[in-house]
Enzyme design. Structure first.
Site, PDB file in Angstrom:
ATOM      1  N   ARG A  63     -28.444 -59.841  -1.374  1.00 48.84           N
ATOM      2  CA  ARG A  63     -29.052 -61.138  -1.136  1.00 48.84           C
ATOM      3  C   ARG A  63     -29.303 -61.831  -2.467  1.00 48.84           C
ATOM      4  O   ARG A  63     -30.447 -61.915  -2.937  1.00 48.84           O
ATOM      5  CB  ARG A  63     -30.371 -60.913  -0.372  1.00 48.84           C
ATOM      6  CG  ARG A  63     -30.950 -62.023   0.510  1.00 48.84           C
ATOM      7  CD  ARG A  63     -30.633 -63.366   0.074  1.00 48.84           C
ATOM      8  NE  ARG A  63     -31.314 -64.414   0.806  1.00 48.84           N
ATOM      9  CZ  ARG A  63     -31.421 -65.645   0.338  1.00 48.84           C
ATOM     10  NH1 ARG A  63     -30.911 -65.956  -0.850  1.00 48.84           N
ATOM     11  NH2 ARG A  63     -32.025 -66.568   1.040  1.00 48.84           N
ATOM     12  N   HIS A  97      -5.154 -63.174  -3.329  1.00 49.63           N
ATOM     13  CA  HIS A  97      -5.422 -61.736  -3.386  1.00 49.63           C
ATOM     14  C   HIS A  97      -4.176 -60.984  -2.882  1.00 49.63           C
ATOM     15  O   HIS A  97      -3.109 -61.095  -3.471  1.00 49.63           O
ATOM     16  CB  HIS A  97      -6.702 -61.457  -2.585  1.00 49.63           C
ATOM     17  CG  HIS A  97      -7.306 -60.105  -2.775  1.00 49.63           C
ATOM     18  ND1 HIS A  97      -6.840 -59.183  -3.663  1.00 49.63           N
ATOM     19  CD2 HIS A  97      -8.365 -59.500  -2.150  1.00 49.63           C
ATOM     20  CE1 HIS A  97      -7.581 -58.081  -3.599  1.00 49.63           C
ATOM     21  NE2 HIS A  97      -8.514 -58.252  -2.680  1.00 49.63           N
ATOM     22  N   ARG A 135      -0.365 -49.970 -13.406  1.00 54.32           N
ATOM     23  CA  ARG A 135       0.192 -49.734 -12.070  1.00 54.32           C
ATOM     24  C   ARG A 135       1.584 -50.346 -11.966  1.00 54.32           C
ATOM     25  O   ARG A 135       2.465 -49.815 -11.297  1.00 54.32           O
ATOM     26  CB  ARG A 135      -0.736 -50.313 -10.992  1.00 54.32           C
ATOM     27  CG  ARG A 135      -2.106 -49.655 -10.945  1.00 54.32           C
ATOM     28  CD  ARG A 135      -3.045 -50.378 -10.003  1.00 54.32           C
ATOM     29  NE  ARG A 135      -3.190 -51.781 -10.389  1.00 54.32           N
ATOM     30  CZ  ARG A 135      -3.766 -52.700  -9.652  1.00 54.32           C
ATOM     31  NH1 ARG A 135      -4.251 -52.395  -8.463  1.00 54.32           N
ATOM     32  NH2 ARG A 135      -3.873 -53.932 -10.085  1.00 54.32           N
ATOM     33  N   ARG A 174      -5.359 -49.915   0.705  1.00 49.58           N
ATOM     34  CA  ARG A 174      -6.605 -50.385   0.100  1.00 49.58           C
ATOM     35  C   ARG A 174      -7.829 -49.712   0.699  1.00 49.58           C
ATOM     36  O   ARG A 174      -8.896 -49.689   0.102  1.00 49.58           O
ATOM     37  CB  ARG A 174      -6.676 -51.905   0.327  1.00 49.58           C
ATOM     38  CG  ARG A 174      -7.708 -52.624  -0.481  1.00 49.58           C
ATOM     39  CD  ARG A 174      -7.198 -52.801  -1.882  1.00 49.58           C
ATOM     40  NE  ARG A 174      -8.151 -53.509  -2.706  1.00 49.58           N
ATOM     41  CZ  ARG A 174      -8.889 -52.910  -3.634  1.00 49.58           C
ATOM     42  NH1 ARG A 174      -8.812 -51.617  -3.812  1.00 49.58           N
ATOM     43  NH2 ARG A 174      -9.706 -53.607  -4.388  1.00 49.58           N
TER      44      ARG A 174
HETATM   45  C1  NAG Z   1      -8.014 -56.360  -6.705  1.00 49.67           C
HETATM   46  O1  NAG Z   1      -7.543 -55.248  -6.028  1.00 49.67           O
HETATM   47  C2  NAG Z   1      -6.166 -55.100  -5.907  1.00 49.67           C
HETATM   48  C3  NAG Z   1      -5.904 -53.847  -5.172  1.00 49.67           C
HETATM   49  O2  NAG Z   1      -6.159 -52.731  -5.913  1.00 49.67           O
HETATM   50  C4  NAG Z   1      -5.515 -55.142  -7.251  1.00 49.67           C
HETATM   51  O3  NAG Z   1      -4.124 -55.134  -7.088  1.00 49.67           O
HETATM   52  C5  NAG Z   1      -5.954 -56.315  -8.044  1.00 49.67           C
HETATM   53  O4  NAG Z   1      -5.422 -56.201  -9.320  1.00 49.67           O
HETATM   54  C6  NAG Z   1      -7.453 -56.399  -8.089  1.00 49.67           C
HETATM   55  N1  NAG Z   1      -7.903 -57.571  -8.771  1.00 49.67           N
HETATM   56  C7  NAG Z   1      -8.885 -57.559  -9.662  1.00 49.67           C
HETATM   57  C8  NAG Z   1      -9.252 -58.868 -10.227  1.00 49.67           C
HETATM   58  O5  NAG Z   1      -9.450 -56.551  -9.990  1.00 49.67           O
END
Ligand code: NAG
Ligand code: NAG
Ligand code: NAG
Ligand code: NAG
Length: 463
Positions: free
Chosen positions: A452, A301, A357, A432
Protein backbone atom coordinates in the site's frame (compact mmCIF):
# COMPACT_ATOMS: atom_id res chain seq x y z
CA UNK A 1 35.40 -22.30 -10.14
CA UNK A 2 32.24 -23.25 -8.33
CA UNK A 3 31.89 -22.35 -4.71
CA UNK A 4 30.45 -25.17 -2.69
CA UNK A 5 26.73 -25.10 -2.37
CA UNK A 6 24.59 -26.58 0.34
CA UNK A 7 22.62 -29.68 -0.43
CA UNK A 8 20.59 -31.72 1.98
CA UNK A 9 20.54 -35.48 2.02
CA UNK A 10 19.13 -37.18 -1.00
CA UNK A 11 15.76 -38.25 0.27
CA UNK A 12 14.51 -35.02 1.67
CA UNK A 13 11.72 -33.70 -0.51
CA UNK A 14 11.23 -30.12 -1.68
CA UNK A 15 8.81 -29.14 1.04
CA UNK A 16 11.09 -30.37 3.82
CA UNK A 17 14.09 -28.70 2.23
CA UNK A 18 12.14 -25.47 2.18
CA UNK A 19 10.99 -26.00 5.75
CA UNK A 20 14.62 -26.39 6.82
CA UNK A 21 15.50 -23.07 5.23
CA UNK A 22 12.66 -21.16 6.90
CA UNK A 23 13.87 -20.49 10.47
CA UNK A 24 17.04 -18.68 9.42
CA UNK A 25 15.19 -16.51 6.95
CA UNK A 26 12.41 -15.69 9.41
CA UNK A 27 15.03 -14.68 11.93
CA UNK A 28 16.71 -12.38 9.43
CA UNK A 29 13.35 -10.84 8.59
CA UNK A 30 12.61 -10.18 12.26
CA UNK A 31 16.07 -8.72 12.70
CA UNK A 32 15.55 -6.22 9.87
CA UNK A 33 12.07 -5.40 11.05
CA UNK A 34 13.12 -4.77 14.65
CA UNK A 35 16.51 -3.13 14.19
CA UNK A 36 16.76 -1.64 10.75
CA UNK A 37 13.25 -0.41 9.99
CA UNK A 38 14.48 3.17 9.63
CA UNK A 39 17.57 2.43 7.61
CA UNK A 40 17.63 4.48 4.39
CA UNK A 41 18.21 2.45 1.24
CA UNK A 42 17.64 5.07 -1.41
CA UNK A 43 15.85 8.28 -2.09
CA UNK A 44 12.54 8.97 -3.72
CA UNK A 45 12.42 11.68 -6.35
CA UNK A 46 9.64 13.39 -8.25
CA UNK A 47 11.24 12.08 -11.43
CA UNK A 48 11.13 8.50 -10.18
CA UNK A 49 7.52 8.77 -9.13
CA UNK A 50 6.36 10.02 -12.52
CA UNK A 51 8.90 7.79 -14.26
CA UNK A 52 7.82 4.24 -13.51
CA UNK A 53 9.68 4.04 -10.17
CA UNK A 54 12.86 3.05 -11.99
CA UNK A 55 15.47 1.92 -9.52
CA UNK A 56 13.30 2.35 -6.39
CA UNK A 57 14.34 -0.39 -4.00
CA UNK A 58 10.83 -1.06 -2.81
CA UNK A 59 10.31 -4.80 -3.21
CA UNK A 60 11.62 -7.78 -1.32
CA UNK A 61 12.86 -10.52 -3.67
CA UNK A 62 15.05 -13.38 -2.56
CA UNK A 63 16.11 -15.62 -5.41
CA UNK A 64 17.74 -13.42 -8.01
CA UNK A 65 19.32 -10.04 -8.60
CA UNK A 66 20.02 -8.37 -11.94
CA UNK A 67 23.32 -6.57 -11.98
CA UNK A 68 23.32 -3.84 -14.66
CA UNK A 69 26.71 -5.02 -15.92
CA UNK A 70 26.79 -8.73 -15.23
CA UNK A 71 23.16 -9.63 -15.77
CA UNK A 72 21.19 -12.10 -13.74
CA UNK A 73 22.52 -14.05 -10.78
CA UNK A 74 20.46 -16.71 -9.05
CA UNK A 75 21.32 -16.82 -5.34
CA UNK A 76 24.63 -15.33 -6.39
CA UNK A 77 25.32 -17.82 -9.19
CA UNK A 78 25.69 -17.04 -12.89
CA UNK A 79 23.86 -18.84 -15.67
CA UNK A 80 26.95 -20.84 -16.63
CA UNK A 81 27.43 -21.97 -13.05
CA UNK A 82 23.80 -23.07 -12.83
CA UNK A 83 24.15 -24.92 -16.13
CA UNK A 84 27.00 -26.87 -14.53
CA UNK A 85 25.62 -27.78 -11.14
CA UNK A 86 21.87 -28.12 -11.52
CA UNK A 87 20.55 -31.63 -12.33
CA UNK A 88 19.45 -32.77 -15.79
CA UNK A 89 16.85 -35.32 -16.80
CA UNK A 90 17.58 -38.73 -15.32
CA UNK A 91 18.18 -40.52 -18.61
CA UNK A 92 20.43 -37.77 -20.00
CA UNK A 93 22.82 -37.15 -17.12
CA UNK A 94 25.89 -37.85 -19.22
CA UNK A 95 24.74 -36.20 -22.41
CA UNK A 96 26.81 -33.01 -22.87
CA UNK A 97 24.11 -31.49 -25.05
CA UNK A 98 21.42 -32.01 -22.47
CA UNK A 99 20.38 -28.98 -20.43
CA UNK A 100 19.50 -28.75 -16.75
CA UNK A 101 15.81 -28.80 -15.87
CA UNK A 102 13.48 -25.94 -14.94
CA UNK A 103 12.45 -28.20 -12.02
CA UNK A 104 16.04 -27.94 -10.77
CA UNK A 105 15.95 -24.19 -11.18
CA UNK A 106 12.68 -23.94 -9.26
CA UNK A 107 14.13 -26.02 -6.41
CA UNK A 108 17.19 -23.81 -6.33
CA UNK A 109 15.26 -20.53 -6.54
CA UNK A 110 12.91 -21.59 -3.78
CA UNK A 111 15.33 -23.12 -1.29
CA UNK A 112 18.76 -21.73 -2.18
CA UNK A 113 20.00 -25.34 -2.09
CA UNK A 114 21.35 -27.49 -4.87
CA UNK A 115 19.01 -30.44 -5.40
CA UNK A 116 20.44 -33.91 -5.88
CA UNK A 117 19.69 -35.95 -8.98
CA UNK A 118 17.37 -38.25 -7.01
CA UNK A 119 15.48 -35.33 -5.57
CA UNK A 120 14.88 -33.94 -9.04
CA UNK A 121 13.84 -37.32 -10.43
CA UNK A 122 11.25 -37.55 -7.71
CA UNK A 123 10.15 -33.96 -8.12
CA UNK A 124 9.69 -34.37 -11.91
CA UNK A 125 7.59 -37.40 -11.14
CA UNK A 126 5.48 -35.50 -8.63
CA UNK A 127 4.83 -32.78 -11.23
CA UNK A 128 3.83 -35.43 -13.77
CA UNK A 129 1.37 -36.97 -11.32
CA UNK A 130 -0.25 -33.59 -10.77
CA UNK A 131 -0.27 -32.57 -14.43
CA UNK A 132 -3.82 -33.53 -15.36
CA UNK A 133 -6.48 -30.83 -15.76
CA UNK A 134 -9.86 -30.92 -14.01
CA UNK A 135 -12.85 -31.46 -16.30
CA UNK A 136 -14.26 -28.01 -15.77
CA UNK A 137 -11.03 -26.47 -17.03
CA UNK A 138 -11.01 -28.60 -20.17
CA UNK A 139 -14.58 -27.48 -20.79
CA UNK A 140 -13.74 -23.83 -20.27
CA UNK A 141 -10.77 -24.02 -22.62
CA UNK A 142 -12.76 -25.91 -25.26
CA UNK A 143 -15.49 -23.31 -25.13
CA UNK A 144 -13.18 -20.38 -25.90
CA UNK A 145 -13.16 -19.14 -29.50
CA UNK A 146 -9.86 -20.02 -31.15
CA UNK A 147 -9.63 -16.42 -32.29
CA UNK A 148 -9.03 -15.22 -28.71
CA UNK A 149 -5.42 -14.25 -28.13
CA UNK A 150 -3.69 -17.29 -26.62
CA UNK A 151 -2.46 -15.14 -23.71
CA UNK A 152 -6.08 -14.29 -22.88
CA UNK A 153 -6.85 -18.00 -22.89
CA UNK A 154 -3.86 -18.65 -20.63
CA UNK A 155 -4.90 -16.13 -18.01
CA UNK A 156 -8.50 -17.38 -18.06
CA UNK A 157 -7.29 -20.94 -17.51
CA UNK A 158 -4.97 -20.03 -14.65
CA UNK A 159 -7.53 -17.95 -12.80
CA UNK A 160 -10.22 -20.61 -13.27
CA UNK A 161 -8.02 -23.08 -11.39
CA UNK A 162 -8.49 -20.99 -8.29
CA UNK A 163 -11.66 -22.97 -7.72
CA UNK A 164 -9.32 -25.74 -6.54
CA UNK A 165 -7.10 -23.50 -4.45
CA UNK A 166 -6.05 -25.18 -1.20
CA UNK A 167 -4.98 -21.80 0.14
CA UNK A 168 -8.34 -20.16 -0.54
CA UNK A 169 -10.19 -23.04 1.15
CA UNK A 170 -7.84 -23.15 4.14
CA UNK A 171 -8.04 -19.38 4.55
CA UNK A 172 -11.82 -19.50 4.49
CA UNK A 173 -11.78 -22.15 7.19
CA UNK A 174 -9.45 -20.02 9.34
CA UNK A 175 -5.86 -21.18 9.65
CA UNK A 176 -2.97 -19.59 11.57
CA UNK A 177 -0.92 -17.08 9.61
CA UNK A 178 2.22 -19.12 10.16
CA UNK A 179 0.74 -21.93 8.08
CA UNK A 180 -0.25 -19.84 5.03
CA UNK A 181 2.88 -20.79 3.18
CA UNK A 182 2.13 -24.52 3.20
CA UNK A 183 -1.05 -24.05 1.19
CA UNK A 184 0.56 -21.45 -1.04
CA UNK A 185 3.32 -23.98 -1.67
CA UNK A 186 0.85 -26.72 -2.57
CA UNK A 187 -1.13 -24.46 -4.92
CA UNK A 188 2.04 -23.26 -6.60
CA UNK A 189 3.27 -26.80 -7.27
CA UNK A 190 -0.14 -27.74 -8.63
CA UNK A 191 -0.17 -24.73 -10.91
CA UNK A 192 3.33 -25.32 -12.26
CA UNK A 193 2.49 -29.00 -12.82
CA UNK A 194 -0.58 -28.15 -14.88
CA UNK A 195 0.98 -25.52 -17.11
CA UNK A 196 2.25 -27.93 -19.79
CA UNK A 197 -1.21 -29.40 -20.24
CA UNK A 198 -2.83 -25.94 -20.27
CA UNK A 199 -0.34 -24.55 -22.76
CA UNK A 200 -0.58 -27.68 -24.93
CA UNK A 201 -4.35 -27.50 -24.98
CA UNK A 202 -4.38 -23.83 -25.92
CA UNK A 203 -1.94 -24.55 -28.74
CA UNK A 204 -3.98 -27.42 -30.05
CA UNK A 205 -7.32 -25.59 -29.76
CA UNK A 206 -6.00 -22.42 -31.34
CA UNK A 207 -4.02 -23.86 -34.22
CA UNK A 208 -4.95 -27.52 -34.66
CA UNK A 209 -8.70 -27.83 -34.14
CA UNK A 210 -8.25 -29.35 -30.72
CA UNK A 211 -6.46 -32.43 -32.05
CA UNK A 212 -4.38 -34.30 -29.51
CA UNK A 213 -0.81 -33.49 -30.47
CA UNK A 214 1.42 -35.45 -28.14
CA UNK A 215 1.88 -38.66 -26.25
CA UNK A 216 2.03 -38.31 -22.51
CA UNK A 217 4.75 -39.98 -20.58
CA UNK A 218 4.63 -40.12 -16.81
CA UNK A 219 8.24 -41.04 -16.71
CA UNK A 220 9.56 -37.86 -18.25
CA UNK A 221 10.25 -34.34 -17.06
CA UNK A 222 8.07 -31.24 -17.18
CA UNK A 223 9.69 -29.81 -20.33
CA UNK A 224 9.42 -33.12 -22.14
CA UNK A 225 5.70 -33.08 -21.54
CA UNK A 226 5.41 -29.47 -22.61
CA UNK A 227 7.31 -30.18 -25.85
CA UNK A 228 5.30 -33.29 -26.48
CA UNK A 229 2.01 -31.49 -26.01
CA UNK A 230 3.14 -28.89 -28.53
CA UNK A 231 3.62 -31.73 -31.01
CA UNK A 232 7.39 -31.39 -30.97
CA UNK A 233 8.68 -34.87 -30.19
CA UNK A 234 9.29 -37.42 -32.91
CA UNK A 235 7.42 -40.18 -31.09
CA UNK A 236 4.22 -38.22 -31.19
CA UNK A 237 1.48 -39.63 -33.29
CA UNK A 238 1.29 -36.58 -35.50
CA UNK A 239 4.93 -35.50 -35.43
CA UNK A 240 3.63 -32.21 -36.61
CA UNK A 241 6.86 -30.62 -37.70
CA UNK A 242 8.44 -33.79 -39.11
CA UNK A 243 11.28 -33.68 -36.64
CA UNK A 244 13.78 -36.52 -36.61
CA UNK A 245 14.94 -38.06 -33.33
CA UNK A 246 17.92 -35.78 -32.87
CA UNK A 247 15.83 -32.73 -33.54
CA UNK A 248 13.16 -33.73 -31.13
CA UNK A 249 15.79 -34.36 -28.46
CA UNK A 250 17.17 -30.90 -29.20
CA UNK A 251 13.85 -29.18 -28.98
CA UNK A 252 13.12 -30.70 -25.57
CA UNK A 253 16.45 -29.30 -24.43
CA UNK A 254 15.59 -25.96 -25.92
CA UNK A 255 12.39 -25.91 -23.86
CA UNK A 256 14.36 -26.93 -20.75
CA UNK A 257 16.96 -24.20 -21.19
CA UNK A 258 14.45 -21.55 -22.16
CA UNK A 259 12.16 -22.27 -19.22
CA UNK A 260 14.97 -22.51 -16.68
CA UNK A 261 16.50 -19.21 -17.80
CA UNK A 262 13.29 -17.22 -18.15
CA UNK A 263 11.85 -18.14 -14.79
CA UNK A 264 13.21 -15.35 -12.66
CA UNK A 265 14.69 -11.91 -13.28
CA UNK A 266 14.40 -10.23 -9.87
CA UNK A 267 11.18 -8.68 -8.65
CA UNK A 268 10.60 -5.37 -10.38
CA UNK A 269 9.30 -6.20 -13.81
CA UNK A 270 5.61 -6.22 -14.50
CA UNK A 271 4.76 -9.94 -14.32
CA UNK A 272 6.84 -10.55 -11.19
CA UNK A 273 5.78 -7.38 -9.45
CA UNK A 274 2.10 -7.93 -10.27
CA UNK A 275 2.11 -11.49 -8.95
CA UNK A 276 3.67 -10.21 -5.73
CA UNK A 277 1.26 -7.27 -5.43
CA UNK A 278 -1.91 -9.26 -6.05
CA UNK A 279 -0.61 -11.99 -3.74
CA UNK A 280 -0.14 -9.41 -1.00
CA UNK A 281 -3.93 -9.15 -0.80
CA UNK A 282 -3.83 -12.88 0.04
CA UNK A 283 -5.32 -13.68 -3.35
CA UNK A 284 -4.35 -17.30 -3.98
CA UNK A 285 -1.47 -18.28 -6.29
CA UNK A 286 -3.79 -18.91 -9.25
CA UNK A 287 -5.32 -15.44 -9.11
CA UNK A 288 -1.96 -13.85 -8.40
CA UNK A 289 -0.11 -15.53 -11.23
CA UNK A 290 -2.93 -15.03 -13.69
CA UNK A 291 -2.64 -11.31 -12.98
CA UNK A 292 1.10 -11.61 -13.62
CA UNK A 293 0.38 -13.30 -16.95
CA UNK A 294 -1.88 -10.44 -17.98
CA UNK A 295 1.06 -8.12 -17.45
CA UNK A 296 3.28 -10.44 -19.44
CA UNK A 297 0.85 -10.05 -22.33
CA UNK A 298 1.78 -6.38 -22.71
CA UNK A 299 3.87 -5.36 -25.72
CA UNK A 300 6.52 -3.73 -23.54
CA UNK A 301 6.98 -6.97 -21.60
CA UNK A 302 6.47 -10.58 -22.73
CA UNK A 303 4.88 -9.81 -26.07
CA UNK A 304 8.28 -8.55 -27.21
CA UNK A 305 9.39 -12.08 -28.15
CA UNK A 306 6.75 -12.26 -30.87
CA UNK A 307 7.75 -8.82 -32.18
CA UNK A 308 11.38 -9.85 -32.52
CA UNK A 309 10.59 -12.85 -34.69
CA UNK A 310 8.26 -10.79 -36.86
CA UNK A 311 11.03 -8.22 -37.25
CA UNK A 312 13.71 -10.79 -38.10
CA UNK A 313 11.52 -12.52 -40.68
CA UNK A 314 10.66 -9.19 -42.28
CA UNK A 315 14.24 -7.99 -42.27
CA UNK A 316 15.45 -11.23 -43.81
CA UNK A 317 13.01 -10.92 -46.66
CA UNK A 318 13.93 -7.27 -47.09
CA UNK A 319 17.60 -8.13 -47.32
CA UNK A 320 16.65 -10.80 -49.82
CA UNK A 321 18.45 -13.33 -47.65
CA UNK A 322 21.73 -11.45 -48.11
CA UNK A 323 22.52 -11.65 -44.42
CA UNK A 324 26.29 -11.59 -44.73
CA UNK A 325 26.19 -8.08 -46.17
CA UNK A 326 26.84 -5.95 -43.11
CA UNK A 327 26.49 -2.67 -45.02
CA UNK A 328 22.99 -3.63 -46.05
CA UNK A 329 22.15 -4.61 -42.46
CA UNK A 330 23.45 -1.28 -41.19
CA UNK A 331 21.43 0.63 -43.76
CA UNK A 332 18.33 -1.26 -42.78
CA UNK A 333 18.84 -0.42 -39.13
CA UNK A 334 19.47 3.28 -39.83
CA UNK A 335 16.27 3.28 -41.88
CA UNK A 336 14.37 2.10 -38.81
CA UNK A 337 16.01 4.52 -36.41
CA UNK A 338 15.65 7.49 -38.74
CA UNK A 339 11.94 6.85 -39.02
CA UNK A 340 11.78 6.93 -35.18
CA UNK A 341 11.26 3.20 -34.80
CA UNK A 342 13.14 0.92 -32.44
CA UNK A 343 15.17 -2.22 -33.06
CA UNK A 344 13.09 -5.00 -31.49
CA UNK A 345 15.05 -7.15 -29.04
CA UNK A 346 17.58 -4.44 -28.19
CA UNK A 347 17.83 -2.48 -24.97
CA UNK A 348 16.72 -3.33 -21.45
CA UNK A 349 15.20 -1.59 -18.44
CA UNK A 350 18.00 -2.51 -16.07
CA UNK A 351 20.86 -4.14 -17.96
CA UNK A 352 23.70 -2.02 -19.35
CA UNK A 353 25.69 -4.89 -20.87
CA UNK A 354 24.76 -7.80 -23.15
CA UNK A 355 22.13 -10.05 -21.54
CA UNK A 356 23.84 -13.33 -20.55
CA UNK A 357 20.57 -15.11 -21.30
CA UNK A 358 20.87 -13.96 -24.91
CA UNK A 359 24.35 -15.47 -25.03
CA UNK A 360 23.16 -18.78 -23.51
CA UNK A 361 20.32 -19.08 -26.03
CA UNK A 362 22.62 -18.19 -28.93
CA UNK A 363 25.08 -20.83 -27.75
CA UNK A 364 22.30 -23.39 -27.94
CA UNK A 365 22.18 -22.86 -31.71
CA UNK A 366 25.93 -22.47 -32.16
CA UNK A 367 26.52 -25.81 -30.41
CA UNK A 368 24.34 -27.41 -33.06
CA UNK A 369 26.10 -25.96 -36.06
CA UNK A 370 24.95 -28.61 -38.53
CA UNK A 371 21.33 -28.31 -37.55
CA UNK A 372 21.44 -24.51 -37.87
CA UNK A 373 23.82 -24.29 -40.85
CA UNK A 374 21.07 -23.30 -43.28
CA UNK A 375 18.90 -21.33 -40.91
CA UNK A 376 19.12 -17.78 -42.21
CA UNK A 377 17.04 -16.29 -39.44
CA UNK A 378 19.35 -17.71 -36.80
CA UNK A 379 22.41 -16.35 -38.57
CA UNK A 380 20.75 -13.01 -39.06
CA UNK A 381 20.14 -12.82 -35.30
CA UNK A 382 23.80 -13.60 -34.70
CA UNK A 383 25.06 -11.10 -37.30
CA UNK A 384 22.69 -8.49 -36.05
CA UNK A 385 24.03 -8.88 -32.52
CA UNK A 386 27.47 -7.98 -33.87
CA UNK A 387 26.29 -5.04 -35.96
CA UNK A 388 23.37 -3.41 -34.16
CA UNK A 389 25.26 -2.34 -30.99
CA UNK A 390 27.61 -0.17 -33.08
CA UNK A 391 24.71 1.45 -34.89
CA UNK A 392 22.81 2.08 -31.66
CA UNK A 393 25.88 3.58 -30.00
CA UNK A 394 26.38 5.95 -32.92
CA UNK A 395 22.71 6.86 -32.80
CA UNK A 396 23.25 7.68 -29.12
CA UNK A 397 19.69 7.46 -27.81
CA UNK A 398 19.70 4.02 -26.18
CA UNK A 399 21.12 3.39 -22.72
CA UNK A 400 21.72 -0.25 -23.58
CA UNK A 401 22.67 -0.99 -27.20
CA UNK A 402 22.92 -4.77 -26.67
CA UNK A 403 20.59 -7.62 -27.55
CA UNK A 404 18.26 -8.82 -24.80
CA UNK A 405 17.02 -12.34 -24.31
CA UNK A 406 13.99 -11.87 -26.53
CA UNK A 407 16.14 -11.44 -29.57
CA UNK A 408 17.44 -15.01 -29.63
CA UNK A 409 14.81 -17.31 -28.19
CA UNK A 410 12.02 -16.84 -30.73
CA UNK A 411 14.01 -17.85 -33.80
CA UNK A 412 15.08 -21.04 -32.06
CA UNK A 413 11.48 -22.11 -31.54
CA UNK A 414 10.71 -21.00 -35.07
CA UNK A 415 13.47 -23.27 -36.33
CA UNK A 416 11.76 -26.33 -34.86
CA UNK A 417 8.42 -25.39 -36.32
CA UNK A 418 6.67 -23.21 -33.73
CA UNK A 419 5.83 -20.48 -36.20
CA UNK A 420 2.69 -19.14 -34.61
CA UNK A 421 4.08 -15.84 -33.37
CA UNK A 422 1.26 -15.08 -30.97
CA UNK A 423 2.11 -18.26 -29.13
CA UNK A 424 5.62 -17.37 -28.03
CA UNK A 425 4.42 -15.33 -25.09
CA UNK A 426 2.41 -18.33 -23.87
CA UNK A 427 5.55 -20.46 -23.63
CA UNK A 428 7.11 -17.52 -21.82
CA UNK A 429 4.11 -17.57 -19.47
CA UNK A 430 4.73 -21.21 -18.59
CA UNK A 431 8.42 -20.63 -17.93
CA UNK A 432 7.89 -17.44 -15.95
CA UNK A 433 5.79 -19.19 -13.32
CA UNK A 434 8.72 -20.62 -11.38
CA UNK A 435 10.22 -17.27 -10.35
CA UNK A 436 7.22 -15.26 -9.14
CA UNK A 437 5.65 -18.34 -7.52
CA UNK A 438 8.75 -19.18 -5.51
CA UNK A 439 8.80 -15.61 -4.20
CA UNK A 440 5.07 -15.76 -3.48
CA UNK A 441 5.72 -18.74 -1.21
CA UNK A 442 8.36 -16.73 0.65
CA UNK A 443 5.98 -13.78 0.92
CA UNK A 444 3.65 -16.05 2.91
CA UNK A 445 6.48 -17.62 4.92
CA UNK A 446 7.54 -14.17 6.08
CA UNK A 447 4.00 -12.90 6.46
CA UNK A 448 4.61 -9.83 4.32
CA UNK A 449 1.79 -7.29 4.61
CA UNK A 450 -0.53 -6.03 1.89
CA UNK A 451 1.24 -3.52 -0.36
CA UNK A 452 0.00 0.00 0.00
CA UNK A 453 2.37 2.71 -1.20
CA UNK A 454 1.44 6.37 -0.92
CA UNK A 455 0.38 8.34 -3.95
CA UNK A 456 0.87 12.00 -4.65
CA UNK A 457 -0.69 14.44 -7.14
CA UNK A 458 1.06 16.60 -9.73
CA UNK A 459 0.29 19.84 -7.91
CA UNK A 460 2.12 18.58 -4.84
CA UNK A 461 5.08 17.45 -6.93
CA UNK A 462 5.19 20.86 -8.61
CA UNK A 463 5.46 22.76 -5.30
C1 NAG B 1 11.43 -9.04 -16.85
O1 NAG B 1 11.35 -10.42 -16.85
C2 NAG B 1 11.60 -11.09 -18.04
C3 NAG B 1 11.47 -12.54 -17.79
O2 NAG B 1 12.50 -13.04 -17.06
C4 NAG B 1 12.93 -10.70 -18.59
O3 NAG B 1 13.10 -11.27 -19.86
C5 NAG B 1 13.11 -9.23 -18.64
O4 NAG B 1 14.41 -8.96 -19.02
C6 NAG B 1 12.78 -8.60 -17.32
N1 NAG B 1 12.85 -7.18 -17.37
C7 NAG B 1 13.44 -6.45 -16.43
C8 NAG B 1 13.38 -4.99 -16.61
O5 NAG B 1 14.00 -6.94 -15.48
C1 NAG C 1 1.87 -34.74 -19.03
O1 NAG C 1 0.58 -34.14 -18.89
C2 NAG C 1 -0.49 -35.03 -18.72
C3 NAG C 1 -1.76 -34.25 -18.57
O2 NAG C 1 -2.08 -33.58 -19.70
C4 NAG C 1 -0.28 -35.92 -17.53
O3 NAG C 1 -1.31 -36.89 -17.47
C5 NAG C 1 1.09 -36.58 -17.59
O4 NAG C 1 1.32 -37.24 -16.38
C6 NAG C 1 2.15 -35.55 -17.81
N1 NAG C 1 3.45 -36.12 -17.87
C7 NAG C 1 4.48 -35.47 -17.42
C8 NAG C 1 5.79 -36.16 -17.57
O5 NAG C 1 4.41 -34.37 -16.91
C1 NAG D 1 -15.63 -25.31 -7.34
O1 NAG D 1 -15.36 -25.57 -5.99
C2 NAG D 1 -16.51 -25.93 -5.22
C3 NAG D 1 -16.09 -25.99 -3.77
O2 NAG D 1 -15.01 -26.85 -3.61
C4 NAG D 1 -17.08 -27.22 -5.74
O3 NAG D 1 -18.22 -27.58 -5.01
C5 NAG D 1 -17.42 -27.04 -7.20
O4 NAG D 1 -17.85 -28.25 -7.73
C6 NAG D 1 -16.23 -26.53 -7.98
N1 NAG D 1 -16.64 -26.18 -9.32
C7 NAG D 1 -16.22 -26.86 -10.36
C8 NAG D 1 -16.68 -26.34 -11.66
O5 NAG D 1 -15.48 -27.81 -10.26
C1 NAG E 1 26.88 -12.99 -41.39
O1 NAG E 1 26.53 -14.33 -41.63
C2 NAG E 1 27.21 -14.98 -42.64
C3 NAG E 1 26.62 -16.36 -42.82
O2 NAG E 1 26.56 -17.04 -41.61
C4 NAG E 1 28.70 -14.95 -42.38
O3 NAG E 1 29.40 -15.61 -43.40
C5 NAG E 1 29.15 -13.52 -42.24
O4 NAG E 1 30.50 -13.46 -41.94
C6 NAG E 1 28.35 -12.79 -41.20
N1 NAG E 1 28.67 -11.38 -41.20
C7 NAG E 1 28.87 -10.67 -40.11
C8 NAG E 1 29.14 -9.21 -40.30
O5 NAG E 1 28.80 -11.13 -39.01
Amino acid sequence: MLRSIRSYSTHVDLKTTLQNAIPAKRELYQYVKKNLANKEIGQLTAGGTIGGMRGYKSLLWEASVVDPNEGIRFHGYTIQECQKFLPKAKDEINDPKSEFLPESMFWFLLTGNKPSQDQINEFSNELALKAGLPDYLNKILDSLPSSLHPMTQLSIAISALNNDSKFAKAYASGIPKNDYWEYTFEDSINLIAKLPAIVGKIYSNTYHNGEKLGELNLNKDWSYNLSSLLGLTSNDSLNLNKLNQDQSKDVVNLVRLYCALHGDHEGGNVSAHTTHLVGSALSDPFLSYSAGVQGLAGPLHGLAAQEVVRFIVEMNSNLQNDISNSTKIEEYLWGLLNSKRVIPGYGHGVLRKPDPRFEAMLQFGLKRSNEFANDELFHLVKNLSEIAPGVLKKHGKTKNPYPNVDSSSGVLFYHYGIKELLFFTVIFGASRSIGPLSQLIWDRVLGLPIERPKSVDLKTLAQ
